[in-house]
Write an enzyme that holds these catalytic residues in place. Structure first.
Site, mmCIF file in Angstrom:
data_model
loop_
_atom_site.group_PDB
_atom_site.id
_atom_site.type_symbol
_atom_site.label_atom_id
_atom_site.label_comp_id
_atom_site.label_asym_id
_atom_site.label_seq_id
_atom_site.Cartn_x
_atom_site.Cartn_y
_atom_site.Cartn_z
ATOM 1 N N MET A 98 0.846 -1.193 0.000
ATOM 2 C CA MET A 98 0.000 0.000 0.000
ATOM 3 C C MET A 98 0.889 1.254 0.000
ATOM 4 S SD MET A 98 -2.669 -0.861 3.057
ATOM 5 C CE MET A 98 -2.965 -2.478 3.654
ATOM 6 N N GLU A 215 -5.836 -6.111 11.216
ATOM 7 C CA GLU A 215 -4.391 -5.817 11.152
ATOM 8 C C GLU A 215 -3.922 -5.216 12.478
ATOM 9 O OE1 GLU A 215 -3.234 -3.441 7.786
ATOM 10 O OE2 GLU A 215 -1.252 -3.037 8.615
ATOM 11 N N GLN A 309 17.164 0.223 30.621
ATOM 12 C CA GLN A 309 17.638 0.991 31.783
ATOM 13 C C GLN A 309 18.068 0.065 32.920
ATOM 14 O OE1 GLN A 309 18.045 4.135 31.478
ATOM 15 N NE2 GLN A 309 18.741 4.564 33.550
ATOM 16 N N THR A 338 0.187 4.642 12.672
ATOM 17 C CA THR A 338 0.992 5.227 13.750
ATOM 18 C C THR A 338 0.117 5.476 14.987
ATOM 19 O OG1 THR A 338 0.543 7.502 13.092
ATOM 20 C CG2 THR A 338 2.436 6.434 12.038
HETATM 21 C C1 LIG Z 1 9.540 -2.042 8.888
HETATM 22 C C2 LIG Z 1 8.336 -1.547 8.140
HETATM 23 C C3 LIG Z 1 7.487 -2.458 7.516
HETATM 24 C C4 LIG Z 1 6.392 -2.010 6.776
HETATM 25 N N1 LIG Z 1 5.611 -2.918 6.095
HETATM 26 C C5 LIG Z 1 4.669 -2.455 5.241
HETATM 27 C C6 LIG Z 1 3.972 -3.363 4.352
HETATM 28 O O1 LIG Z 1 4.173 -4.576 4.382
HETATM 29 N N2 LIG Z 1 3.079 -2.845 3.467
HETATM 30 C C7 LIG Z 1 2.806 -1.503 3.410
HETATM 31 O O2 LIG Z 1 1.999 -1.112 2.577
HETATM 32 N N3 LIG Z 1 3.437 -0.615 4.236
HETATM 33 C C8 LIG Z 1 4.368 -1.058 5.122
HETATM 34 N N4 LIG Z 1 5.030 -0.172 5.945
HETATM 35 C C9 LIG Z 1 4.691 1.234 5.891
HETATM 36 C C10 LIG Z 1 3.970 1.730 7.146
HETATM 37 O O3 LIG Z 1 2.655 1.220 7.172
HETATM 38 C C11 LIG Z 1 4.024 3.269 7.104
HETATM 39 O O4 LIG Z 1 5.385 3.627 7.314
HETATM 40 C C12 LIG Z 1 3.124 3.895 8.142
HETATM 41 O O5 LIG Z 1 1.755 3.708 7.804
HETATM 42 C C13 LIG Z 1 3.374 5.412 8.269
HETATM 43 O O6 LIG Z 1 3.343 6.029 7.027
HETATM 44 P P1 LIG Z 1 4.560 6.977 6.568
HETATM 45 O O7 LIG Z 1 5.836 6.245 6.778
HETATM 46 O O8 LIG Z 1 4.276 7.491 5.194
HETATM 47 O O9 LIG Z 1 4.529 8.178 7.592
HETATM 48 P P2 LIG Z 1 3.731 9.554 7.400
HETATM 49 O O10 LIG Z 1 2.332 9.261 7.014
HETATM 50 O O11 LIG Z 1 4.538 10.445 6.504
HETATM 51 O O12 LIG Z 1 3.749 10.129 8.885
HETATM 52 C C14 LIG Z 1 4.823 10.915 9.417
HETATM 53 C C15 LIG Z 1 4.374 11.421 10.806
HETATM 54 O O13 LIG Z 1 3.221 12.271 10.659
HETATM 55 C C16 LIG Z 1 2.184 11.812 11.515
HETATM 56 N N5 LIG Z 1 0.893 12.040 10.887
HETATM 57 C C17 LIG Z 1 0.498 11.744 9.624
HETATM 58 N N6 LIG Z 1 -0.784 12.096 9.444
HETATM 59 C C18 LIG Z 1 -1.222 12.599 10.624
HETATM 60 C C19 LIG Z 1 -2.467 13.144 11.084
HETATM 61 N N7 LIG Z 1 -3.536 13.205 10.286
HETATM 62 N N8 LIG Z 1 -2.553 13.579 12.373
HETATM 63 C C20 LIG Z 1 -1.478 13.510 13.208
HETATM 64 N N9 LIG Z 1 -0.279 13.020 12.826
HETATM 65 C C21 LIG Z 1 -0.150 12.571 11.558
HETATM 66 C C22 LIG Z 1 2.446 10.295 11.659
HETATM 67 O O14 LIG Z 1 1.817 9.779 12.818
HETATM 68 C C23 LIG Z 1 3.970 10.268 11.759
HETATM 69 O O15 LIG Z 1 4.357 10.582 13.071
HETATM 70 C C24 LIG Z 1 6.113 -0.613 6.704
HETATM 71 C C25 LIG Z 1 6.957 0.305 7.359
HETATM 72 C C26 LIG Z 1 8.061 -0.143 8.043
HETATM 73 C C27 LIG Z 1 8.988 0.871 8.651
#
Ligand SMILES: Cc1cc2nc3c(=O)[nH]c(=O)nc-3n(C[C@H](O)[C@H](O)[C@H](O)COP(=O)(O)OP(=O)(O)OC[C@H]3O[C@@H](n4cnc5c(N)ncnc54)[C@H](O)[C@@H]3O)c2cc1C
Length: 360
Positions: A98, A215, A309, A338
């Site tokens: 996704m 999930e 710790q 998150t």
């Molecule tokens: C090890 C690992 C495995 C993963 N596996 C998969 C997988 O198998 N398939 C897949 O599709 N994805 C996968 N992911 C992706 C993961 O689901 C995303 O990283 C996660 O959903 C966060 O999206 P982002 O990284 O784009 O962060 P962003 O959306 O850019 O968020 C950055 C920050 O902004 C905050 N934020 C964003 N929107 C809001 C809001 N409306 N209000 C308040 N705060 C907000 C977030 O909480 C975060 O602190 C994986 C990620 C990792 C690191």
């Protein structure tokens, strides 16, 4: 596991052996090789025991319960017959894609497209941070089907790793979860047969939202098991380690801090079990699942931080399991939505007309 950590990837054989022993995808109908019983407690036990055995980086649950059910819920009989048996046996490994470089929490911002072209579709775009990304043979990819008019019109299509135009990026170097392969995936003019689209090609976003409660329950189950494991590892260490003529466990500070965590982890377990029971009755709401995931991730984090710790300098050394648990746990507040997104979901209900207290 240590060798997998060195290799940066779980051995494919582990999936095959888990399949042979009935630990992969227990829920499909017996005619597809499963047990035909979707009681989530089977999955809960597998997740908890995997964690207890220090193998939580083996993301069999992503395969078994996070991706596999898309075939069951939205696939045709033909798709179930084609895709389920090799996944139950572990011959084929699953991933779901996704997230994109520019769209994670906000999935409607994705750029990957699926365009109809005669009797098939053409897929273009890229995804990132995909778990099982290097090992995967079948990847369920979310793509927009009407980007000009409707940002929520999306399809879920099955990309097979031997399709022309499919490429994997490198195995990404992560802070923790070293044995788990996480990769970028590229889709360049891939011809997707209509038979590889799951359900309605405009309803993929809705399908993904439906899967999110489960999930998050999977996440909560895994994180509460990890918190318990970190508690046990720390308990053992402080009972043995001596300072100022007595065990670290004999310090009142250690007892108070561990007592707080014991109470938190016990309460978490009860809430997770409550959500599992609701899920089995088809009553787990998105909000309840978000509460479980939020609390599990935060409690796990507090526990691994305390664990480091109480280990003192040893907690900072890779040779001690708590060091690895700390690094691995950092993803829990990000993965599967998150902590901020969990609060957003819970907060929306708190101030809505549908608000009901726990006892109503
Ligand atoms: C090890 C690992 C495995 C993963 N596996 C998969 C997988 O198998 N398939 C897949 O599709 N994805 C996968 N992911 C992706 C993961 O689901 C995303 O990283 C996660 O959903 C966060 O999206 P982002 O990284 O784009 O962060 P962003 O959306 O850019 O968020 C950055 C920050 O902004 C905050 N934020 C964003 N929107 C809001 C809001 N409306 N209000 C308040 N705060 C907000 C977030 O909480 C975060 O602190 C994986 C990620 C990792 C690191």
């Amino acid at each position: 596991m240590p060798q997998w950590r060195k290799n940066g990837i779980v051995d494919r054989d582990a999936f095959r052996k888990a399949g042979e022993n009935g630990f992969l995808m227990v829920w499909p109908d017996e005619k597809y090789g499963g047990l035909g019983d979707s009681d989530f407690r089977f999955e809960q036990i597998i997740i908890e025991e995997t964690c207890r055995a220090d193998c939580h980086e083996f993301f069999a649950t992503v395969h078994s319960r996070l991706v596999g059910p898309y075939f069951e819920h939205f696939g045709s009989d033909e798709q179930k017959e084609r895709f389920l048996p090799p996944c139950v046996s572990g011959k084929k490994i699953l991933a779901i894609a996704m997230t994109e470089p520019g769209a994670g929490s906000d999935l409607a911002g994705m750029k990957t497209t699926l365009r109809q072209d005669g009797d098939h579709y053409i897929l273009n775009g890229s995804k990132t941070y995909i778990s099982n990304g290097i090992n995967a043979d079948l990847i369920i990819v979310a793509a927009k089907t009407d980007p000009e008019n409707d940002p929520y019109a999306m399809a879920l299509c099955v990309v097979e790793s031997d399709m022309q135009g499919f490429a994997r990026g490198q195995n990404l170097e992560k802070m923790g979860l070293k044995a788990q392969d996480t990769a970028e995936l590229f889709f360049n003019d891939i011809q997707i047969p209509k038979d590889n689209i799951l359900g309605d090609p405009r309803k993929g976003f809705f399908y993904m939202m439906q899967g999110l409660a489960e999930e998050r329950l999977i996440g909560a189950t895994q994180m509460s098991a990890a918190a318990r494991k970190a508690f046990e590892v720390t308990r053992e260490y402080v009972m043995e380690r001596r300072a100022f003529g007595k065990a670290v466990a004999d310090q009142q500070n250690t007892q108070f801090k561990m007592a707080e965590m014991e109470a938190e982890i016990d309460m978490l377990q009860v809430f997770v079990d409550h959500c599992v029971a609701l899920h089995n009755q088809g009553k787990l709401t998105a909000v309840k699942a978000a509460k479980a995931k939020l609390q599990a991730a935060e409690i796990e984090w507090r526990m691994v931080d305390l664990g480091v710790q109480l280990h003192g300098g040893a907690g900072y050394m890779h040779e001690y399991p708590i060091c690895r648990m700390f690094l691995d746990a950092r993803i829990s507040r990000i993965l599967a939505g998150t902590s901020e997104i969990m609060k957003l979901i819970i907060g929306r209900e708190v101030f809505s007309e549908q608000y009901k207290s726990f006892f109503e």
